[in-house]
Design an enzyme around this catalytic site. Structure first.
Site, mmCIF file in Angstrom:
data_model
loop_
_atom_site.group_PDB
_atom_site.id
_atom_site.type_symbol
_atom_site.label_atom_id
_atom_site.label_comp_id
_atom_site.label_asym_id
_atom_site.label_seq_id
_atom_site.Cartn_x
_atom_site.Cartn_y
_atom_site.Cartn_z
ATOM 1 N N GLY A 13 3.591 -13.476 3.341
ATOM 2 C CA GLY A 13 3.538 -14.432 4.385
ATOM 3 C C GLY A 13 3.363 -13.489 5.690
ATOM 4 O O GLY A 13 3.707 -12.187 5.911
ATOM 5 N N GLN B 134 3.090 -11.454 14.622
ATOM 6 C CA GLN B 134 3.256 -10.385 13.954
ATOM 7 C C GLN B 134 1.795 -9.567 14.146
ATOM 8 O O GLN B 134 1.618 -8.270 13.939
ATOM 9 C CB GLN B 134 3.443 -10.204 12.430
ATOM 10 C CG GLN B 134 4.719 -10.523 12.027
ATOM 11 C CD GLN B 134 5.066 -10.629 10.751
ATOM 12 O OE1 GLN B 134 4.773 -11.522 9.956
ATOM 13 N NE2 GLN B 134 5.395 -9.572 10.006
ATOM 14 N N HIS C 72 11.702 -17.160 6.641
ATOM 15 C CA HIS C 72 11.507 -15.914 7.348
ATOM 16 C C HIS C 72 10.256 -15.925 8.367
ATOM 17 O O HIS C 72 10.486 -15.468 9.399
ATOM 18 C CB HIS C 72 11.050 -14.906 6.020
ATOM 19 C CG HIS C 72 10.787 -13.635 6.791
ATOM 20 N ND1 HIS C 72 11.335 -12.370 6.104
ATOM 21 C CD2 HIS C 72 9.484 -12.942 7.264
ATOM 22 C CE1 HIS C 72 10.994 -11.332 6.718
ATOM 23 N NE2 HIS C 72 9.621 -11.703 7.442
ATOM 24 N N GLU C 73 9.335 -16.602 8.111
ATOM 25 C CA GLU C 73 8.112 -16.758 9.023
ATOM 26 C C GLU C 73 8.403 -17.762 10.210
ATOM 27 O O GLU C 73 8.116 -17.295 11.382
ATOM 28 C CB GLU C 73 6.927 -17.466 8.407
ATOM 29 C CG GLU C 73 6.397 -16.490 7.264
ATOM 30 C CD GLU C 73 6.090 -15.074 7.189
ATOM 31 O OE1 GLU C 73 6.161 -14.613 8.477
ATOM 32 O OE2 GLU C 73 6.404 -14.157 6.098
ATOM 33 N N CYS D 17 9.951 -7.175 4.949
ATOM 34 C CA CYS D 17 8.935 -7.595 6.098
ATOM 35 C C CYS D 17 7.881 -6.780 6.679
ATOM 36 O O CYS D 17 8.173 -5.292 6.627
ATOM 37 C CB CYS D 17 9.693 -7.853 7.504
ATOM 38 S SG CYS D 17 8.920 -8.345 8.871
ATOM 39 N N LEU D 18 6.672 -7.099 6.644
ATOM 40 C CA LEU D 18 5.702 -6.214 6.972
ATOM 41 C C LEU D 18 5.603 -5.445 8.533
ATOM 42 O O LEU D 18 5.160 -4.323 8.707
ATOM 43 C CB LEU D 18 4.130 -6.985 6.951
ATOM 44 C CG LEU D 18 3.701 -7.468 5.667
ATOM 45 C CD1 LEU D 18 2.684 -8.557 5.734
ATOM 46 C CD2 LEU D 18 3.337 -6.490 4.732
ATOM 47 N N HIS E 197 10.445 -15.490 12.564
ATOM 48 C CA HIS E 197 9.441 -14.898 13.364
ATOM 49 C C HIS E 197 8.984 -15.571 14.885
ATOM 50 O O HIS E 197 8.787 -15.072 15.841
ATOM 51 C CB HIS E 197 8.098 -14.374 12.557
ATOM 52 C CG HIS E 197 8.298 -13.150 11.872
ATOM 53 N ND1 HIS E 197 8.373 -11.980 12.456
ATOM 54 C CD2 HIS E 197 8.098 -12.936 10.557
ATOM 55 C CE1 HIS E 197 8.764 -11.233 11.480
ATOM 56 N NE2 HIS E 197 8.248 -11.553 10.315
HETATM 57 ZN ZN ZN Z 1 8.291 -10.733 8.672
#
Ligand code: ZN
Length: 169
Positions: free
Chosen positions: A46, A51, A137-138, A95-96, A141
């Site tokens: 995701g 991000q 999660h997204e 998380c990226l 963000h």
């Molecule tokens: Zn993330």
């Protein structure tokens, strides 16, 4: 399509509340296409617009729940809201934007979102398991929340090594 740079923790953009989309034109379409390229290249599950430095309410989630002979599909959620959730799952989450880290986070097992597609049409979608976790999660963000704020605890370097590769979002 172009691969965009994924911001990592410490970048102020990751802690901002994002603004909704009012226009569903070429700029949004280009962003979503680029996010798809970026997510594939990063091998994540995701990605949220902040991000990649865009403070707007758009996320991309890969639906990994499907029959074995089907491919993963990409869910584009613009201005998403969680309208229902149920159950509970406690598992590792990555998380990226926090590469090489992992935490234990409890999320709902089933999450229904209401969102708009890239052309502004409203739809609802129910995700389970990892997809439900990704939705939470997204969407966090988009409000400037990173998962360590939700985590019971972060994994130690030793645990990380034992755990191996984790899905990142
Ligand atoms: Zn993330």
């Amino acid at each position: 399509m172009a691969i965009r740079n994924i911001l990592t923790v410490g970048e102020p953009a990751l802690n901002k509340v994002c603004r909704p989309y009012m226009e569903f034109g070429p700029r949004l379409h280009e962003l979503l296409d680029d996010m798809r390229e970026t997510l594939i290249q990063a091998d994540g599950v995701g990605l949220a617009a902040p991000q990649v430095g865009v403070l707007r309410r758009a996320v991309l989630v890969i639906e990994t729940n499907h029959a074995e002979d089907e491919e993963d599909s990409f869910l584009e959620l613009v201005n998403p809201e969680i309208i229902a959730s149920s159950g509970e799952q406690t598992d590792t989450e990555g998380c990226l934007s926090l590469p090489g880290e992992c935490g234990i986070v409890t999320r709902p097992m089933v999450v229904t979102v209401r969102a708009q597609d890239r052309d502004g049409n409203f739809f609802e979608y129910t995700g389970e398991g990892l997809t439900a976790r990704c939705f939470c999660h997204e969407l966090d963000h988009l409000d400037g929340v990173l998962y360590p704020q939700r985590a019971e605890r972060m994994l130690s370097p030793e645990e990380l090594e034992a755990y191996g590769e984790e899905d990142e979002a």
